[in-house]
Design an enzyme around this catalytic site. Structure first.
Site, PDB file in Angstrom:
ATOM      1  N   LYS A  75      34.798  26.879  46.628  1.00 42.17           N
ATOM      2  CA  LYS A  75      34.511  28.323  46.615  1.00 42.17           C
ATOM      3  C   LYS A  75      33.318  28.646  45.737  1.00 42.17           C
ATOM      4  O   LYS A  75      32.925  27.866  44.869  1.00 42.17           O
ATOM      5  CB  LYS A  75      35.732  29.104  46.127  1.00 42.17           C
ATOM      6  CG  LYS A  75      36.142  28.753  44.706  1.00 42.17           C
ATOM      7  CD  LYS A  75      37.178  29.728  44.160  1.00 42.17           C
ATOM      8  CE  LYS A  75      37.531  29.363  42.726  1.00 42.17           C
ATOM      9  NZ  LYS A  75      38.170  30.409  41.979  1.00 42.17           N
ATOM     10  N   ARG A 122      51.896  41.207  44.044  1.00 38.34           N
ATOM     11  CA  ARG A 122      52.124  39.906  43.416  1.00 38.34           C
ATOM     12  C   ARG A 122      52.825  40.114  42.088  1.00 38.34           C
ATOM     13  O   ARG A 122      52.487  41.036  41.349  1.00 38.34           O
ATOM     14  CB  ARG A 122      50.795  39.181  43.192  1.00 38.34           C
ATOM     15  CG  ARG A 122      50.098  38.870  44.504  1.00 38.34           C
ATOM     16  CD  ARG A 122      48.789  38.149  44.277  1.00 38.34           C
ATOM     17  NE  ARG A 122      48.024  38.105  45.514  1.00 38.34           N
ATOM     18  CZ  ARG A 122      46.763  37.720  45.594  1.00 38.34           C
ATOM     19  NH1 ARG A 122      46.130  37.330  44.509  1.00 38.34           N
ATOM     20  NH2 ARG A 122      46.130  37.707  46.749  1.00 38.34           N
ATOM     21  N   CYS A 147      45.974  37.037  54.689  1.00 39.73           N
ATOM     22  CA  CYS A 147      45.474  35.975  55.584  1.00 39.73           C
ATOM     23  C   CYS A 147      46.382  35.672  56.786  1.00 39.73           C
ATOM     24  O   CYS A 147      45.895  35.647  57.920  1.00 39.73           O
ATOM     25  CB  CYS A 147      45.200  34.689  54.825  1.00 39.73           C
ATOM     26  SG  CYS A 147      44.968  34.864  53.068  1.00 39.73           S
ATOM     27  N   HIS A 159      37.753  32.905  53.402  1.00 29.55           N
ATOM     28  CA  HIS A 159      38.346  34.083  52.751  1.00 29.55           C
ATOM     29  C   HIS A 159      37.266  34.634  51.841  1.00 29.55           C
ATOM     30  O   HIS A 159      36.594  33.859  51.157  1.00 29.55           O
ATOM     31  CB  HIS A 159      39.513  33.734  51.832  1.00 29.55           C
ATOM     32  CG  HIS A 159      40.572  32.871  52.414  1.00 29.55           C
ATOM     33  ND1 HIS A 159      41.774  33.365  52.830  1.00 29.55           N
ATOM     34  CD2 HIS A 159      40.631  31.542  52.630  1.00 29.55           C
ATOM     35  CE1 HIS A 159      42.535  32.371  53.259  1.00 29.55           C
ATOM     36  NE2 HIS A 159      41.859  31.244  53.160  1.00 29.55           N
ATOM     37  N   ASP A 168      39.355  42.775  51.554  1.00 26.60           N
ATOM     38  CA  ASP A 168      39.511  41.438  52.090  1.00 26.60           C
ATOM     39  C   ASP A 168      38.771  41.269  53.419  1.00 26.60           C
ATOM     40  O   ASP A 168      38.529  42.250  54.118  1.00 26.60           O
ATOM     41  CB  ASP A 168      41.010  41.220  52.334  1.00 26.60           C
ATOM     42  CG  ASP A 168      41.408  39.765  52.245  1.00 26.60           C
ATOM     43  OD1 ASP A 168      40.513  38.914  52.061  1.00 26.60           O
ATOM     44  OD2 ASP A 168      42.610  39.477  52.374  1.00 26.60           O
ATOM     45  N   HIS A 188      38.357  37.938  56.589  1.00 23.70           N
ATOM     46  CA  HIS A 188      38.416  36.537  56.993  1.00 23.70           C
ATOM     47  C   HIS A 188      37.414  36.316  58.099  1.00 23.70           C
ATOM     48  O   HIS A 188      37.308  37.119  59.010  1.00 23.70           O
ATOM     49  CB  HIS A 188      39.830  36.179  57.444  1.00 23.70           C
ATOM     50  CG  HIS A 188      40.804  36.261  56.310  1.00 23.70           C
ATOM     51  ND1 HIS A 188      41.588  37.361  56.094  1.00 23.70           N
ATOM     52  CD2 HIS A 188      41.058  35.394  55.301  1.00 23.70           C
ATOM     53  CE1 HIS A 188      42.298  37.168  54.991  1.00 23.70           C
ATOM     54  NE2 HIS A 188      42.000  35.997  54.484  1.00 23.70           N
ATOM     55  N   GLN A 234      43.058  44.649  48.165  1.00 22.58           N
ATOM     56  CA  GLN A 234      41.915  43.736  48.222  1.00 22.58           C
ATOM     57  C   GLN A 234      40.929  44.239  49.249  1.00 22.58           C
ATOM     58  O   GLN A 234      41.332  44.684  50.321  1.00 22.58           O
ATOM     59  CB  GLN A 234      42.378  42.358  48.684  1.00 22.58           C
ATOM     60  CG  GLN A 234      43.108  41.552  47.648  1.00 22.58           C
ATOM     61  CD  GLN A 234      43.426  40.172  48.192  1.00 22.58           C
ATOM     62  OE1 GLN A 234      43.980  40.038  49.280  1.00 22.58           O
ATOM     63  NE2 GLN A 234      43.096  39.150  47.445  1.00 22.58           N
TER      64      GLN A 234
END
Ligand code: ZN
Length: 426
Positions: free
Chosen positions: A254, A152, A123, A300, A172, A174, A170
């Protein structure tokens, strides 16, 4: 009365049997076991636990999924970006990760006296790109997607195959939008997510809407408004959903989709999160029609979760027998004797030219053994070639389930395999 008792007892026994059967089937489908048997991926003590090494066949499946993912995103107005794997510690302090997410971060590394972190999320990097210039309300929404690899920390005790790892990619994206665009964007994300799930053969799922937790960023008014917007999006899609009270992340509400696999087990699937926190921390704004700066709404979202977990889930869902479009080898060509090898190589070349993934098993082994091994490798089609096939310029087709389709022209087989591939059918 007695009868009734017998009846119940019988039912229970049957249930127990079904349960045991299901356990055995789950064991057969375990992605860690199939990962070895099908030569898809490995882990290494020398490299460290929770770090996936993708073998050629696993990497090929991943590449097909990624290409499909990129194409479908571009069709829907996303743009693809790439961002670095490390960033200064300062950035993670601004984002709040250093303060709120510390237990999942790796220790900083020193680069010329500056502290850097390996990224746990994509992000902040996307925000930096957004902030390279002033953005007008007219250019929103911006939808930026990245297959972004993050790291992580997870305790070694909780690591599990591909589903719980320390490094993962990911899928991912945005979305930076105005408040009045949020509902349409959420609808579009959910449509994309459901399309992707359907493409990979997941027909059953549960939709969860998570609301404001005890600790939260932003105001109650903003939370209520965003939660209502998510509800409206779900109503528009006519999606039944369950409310998970207080289970939202601290920065916004979410929607999660929980998938059911072929054995009825639940997997974490797509997620869409609204964020009030990062736009404020990084002052992510746009110039509105009134000429003033307003804060963007940031979304996200991932539709697969991570390539690693999704691949693990797919392996178990299909029991390793990937549908034709995902199978690393789609057709195994099996010449019966050496004299059929030339024809086999010719068939292989023609199938490859038609965009099919074909391979010749040229080893001097018995035909039955080659068929058996191709079946164990879950190859969708086996093409058996002997004197008859060479003479008639045909191929004898067998399916991995054991079904014998008999002789077909090469054109006929190509058409059948291509059709299955394009329809994303098993
Ligand atoms: Zn994000």
């Amino acid at each position: 009365m007695l009868q009734r008792i017998y009846g119940v007892a019988f039912e229970a026994e049957e249930e127990l049997e079904r349960h045991l059967e299901k356990l055995a089937e789950a064991e057969r489908r375990d992605h860690r076991r199939l990962g070895k048997e099908l030569d898809l991926f490995s882990f290494h003590d020398e490299a460290g636990p929770g770090l996936v090494h993708w073998h050629p066949k696993g990497a090929l499946v991943r590449r097909i999924i990624e290409d499909f993912w990129i194409q479908e995103h571009i069709k829907r107005g996303y743009e693809i970006i790439y961002t670095p794997h490390i960033a200064k510690l300062e950035l993670w302090k601004t984002s709040g990760h250093w303060e709120l997410y510390r237990e999942h971060l790796y220790s900083p590394m020193d680069v010329e006296g500056q502290e850097y972190l390996v990224k746990p999320m994509n992000c902040p990097a996307h925000i930096l790109i957004y902030k390279t210039r002033l953005r007008s309300y007219r250019e929103l929404p911006l939808r930026w997607a990245e297959l972004g690899t993050v790291y992580r920390y997870e305790r070694s005790g909780v690591l599990h195959g591909l589903t719980r790892v320390r490094g993962f990619t990911q899928d991912d994206a945005h979305i930076f939008c105005r408040p009045d665009q949020l509902e349409d964007e959420v609808v579009a994300v959910m449509e994309l997510a459901l399309f992707m799930m359907g493409s990979f053969g997941f027909e059953e799922y549960e939709v969860l809407l998570s609301t404001r937790p005890e600790r939260y960023a932003g105001t109650i008014e903003i939370w209520d408004e965003a939660t209502e917007t998510l509800k409206r999006a779900l109503h528009r899609l006519r999606l039944p959903y369950r409310i998970d009270p207080g289970e939202g992340v601290f920065y916004g509400p979410k929607i999660d989709i929980r998938l059911r696999d072929a054995l009825g087990r639940a997997w974490q699937g797509p997620t869409v999160q609204v964020d009030f926190n990062l736009p404020q921390r990084f002052e992510v704004n746009y110039i509105a029609a009134d000429g003033a700066e307003h804060q963007v709404v940031m979304i996200h979202r991932t539709v697969l979760g991570s390539m690693e977990r999704f691949f693990g889930c797919l392996i178990e869902h299909y029991g390793g027998a990937f549908p034709v479009w995902l199978a690393p080898v789609q057709a195994m060509i099996i010449p019966i004797a050496d004299r059929h090898l030339d024809y086999a190589l010719q068939v292989e070349a023609e199938l490859k030219a038609a965009g099919l993934r074909a391979q010749v098993d040229a080893r001097p082994e018995r035909m039955n053994l080659k068929i058996r091994q191709a079946q164990l490798q879950k190859v969708p089609y086996m093409l058996i070639l002997g004197d008859k096939e060479v003479g008639a310029a045909t191929v004898s087709v067998r399916l991995r389930g054991g079904q014998d389709l008999g002789a077909q022209t090469l054109e006929g087989f190509k058409a059948m395999a291509t059709e299955a591939m394009e329809a994303r059918r098993p």
